[in-house]
Scaffold this motif. Structure first.
Motif, PDB file in Angstrom:
ATOM      1  N   PRO A 224     -81.335   5.610  26.650  1.00 28.25           N
ATOM      2  CA  PRO A 224     -80.324   6.630  26.363  1.00 28.25           C
ATOM      3  C   PRO A 224     -79.764   6.483  24.952  1.00 28.25           C
ATOM      4  O   PRO A 224     -79.701   5.387  24.390  1.00 28.25           O
ATOM      5  CB  PRO A 224     -79.246   6.346  27.414  1.00 28.25           C
TER       6      PRO A 224
ATOM      7  N   PRO B  26     -75.668  13.680  25.168  1.00 28.94           N
ATOM      8  CA  PRO B  26     -76.535  12.608  25.663  1.00 28.94           C
ATOM      9  C   PRO B  26     -78.009  13.014  25.647  1.00 28.94           C
ATOM     10  O   PRO B  26     -78.364  14.142  25.964  1.00 28.94           O
ATOM     11  CB  PRO B  26     -76.035  12.396  27.093  1.00 28.94           C
TER      12      PRO B  26
ATOM     13  N   VAL C 186     -82.033  11.147  26.512  1.00 30.58           N
ATOM     14  CA  VAL C 186     -82.787  10.003  27.034  1.00 30.58           C
ATOM     15  C   VAL C 186     -84.203  10.058  26.473  1.00 30.58           C
ATOM     16  O   VAL C 186     -84.905  11.061  26.640  1.00 30.58           O
ATOM     17  CB  VAL C 186     -82.820  10.003  28.576  1.00 30.58           C
TER      18      VAL C 186
END
Length: 231
Positions: free
Chosen positions: A141, A168, A170
């Motif tokens: 992440p 965010p 990943v």
């Protein structure tokens, strides 16, 4: 000759009467005149409006009275803030800037829609970008510092609306790059008078300075514990 003329006139009117009857019994009878067949363009616009939330809701027919304000307006354009198109994160200095790069992010494209609601311009702005893993990068992440701002351009530019986000992302194992998206669903500001809306621009950019400021903020205080209930 008169009989022949009458016969031809009768045939002429009969053909059109038959065509009208056939049309009435065909598709027009199953589809009301106010509901034309959907075109390719309307099929494309439908999902786009559904994606951003506009055009959904009650399917009740519009009232007969004319609306007090138009349902749609021209949206301000979306541009990348100068000097904020790329974001890089590097690891420990190993003698080579290129080899110490963990990842690099950049913007690819944008989408926007507008509507009027009680005198306010309500925008939904979508951002799509790409994160590329560098030589020192590892899967896992990460967060990207992104800022959106509405600015009224002119001799003295004025910020109308702004918001900072930590988006965010990943990075999956074995994948050198990945797409990221972010949608702001409630970019709302007063509808300016006249043609001032033509001077408004939505800017998007990476804002690492705000990310550093966020890190320096003290952590929020924990909520006070509720006293135990007496038995």
């Amino acid at each position: 000759m008169a009989l022949s003329l009458l016969a031809s006139c009768s045939t002429y009117h009969g053909l059109f009467a038959a065509r009208s009857a056939t049309a009435a019994a065909g598709p027009a009878a199953t589809m009301p005149p106010y509901a034309p067949a959907p075109s390719a363009s309307s099929a494309e616009v439908g999902p786009r409006f559904a994606l951003f939330g506009f055009g959904e809701g009650d399917k009740k027919p519009a009232p007969a009275a004319a609306p007090t304000e138009p349902p749609d307006i021209d949206c301000p354009g979306v541009e990348i803030r100068q000097g904020a198109s790329t974001f890089q994160q590097s690891g420990a200095d190993n003698g080579s800037i290129a080899l110490s790069l963990r990842y690099q992010a950049n913007f690819i494209r944008f989408a926007r829609e507008c509507a009027l609601n009680a005198g306010n311009v309500v925008m939904k702005v979508g951002v799509e970008g790409r994160v590329i893993l560098g030589p020192a990068g590892t899967p896992g992440p990460l967060t990207l510092p992104v800022r959106l701002a509405v600015v009224k351009e002119g001799l003295e530019p004025k910020t109308i609306w702004t918001k900072f986000y930590m988006v965010p992302v990943v990075m999956p194992p074995g994948q050198p790059n990945v797409l990221f998206t972010h949608v702001e669903e409630d970019m709302s500001f007063p509808n300016p008078p006249g043609d001032d809306l033509d001077k408004y621009v939505v800017y998007v950019g990476f804002d690492p300075d705000s990310a550093e400021a966020e890190k320096k903020k003290p952590p929020p205080r924990p909520a006070p514990k509720k006293p135990a209930a007496k038995r």
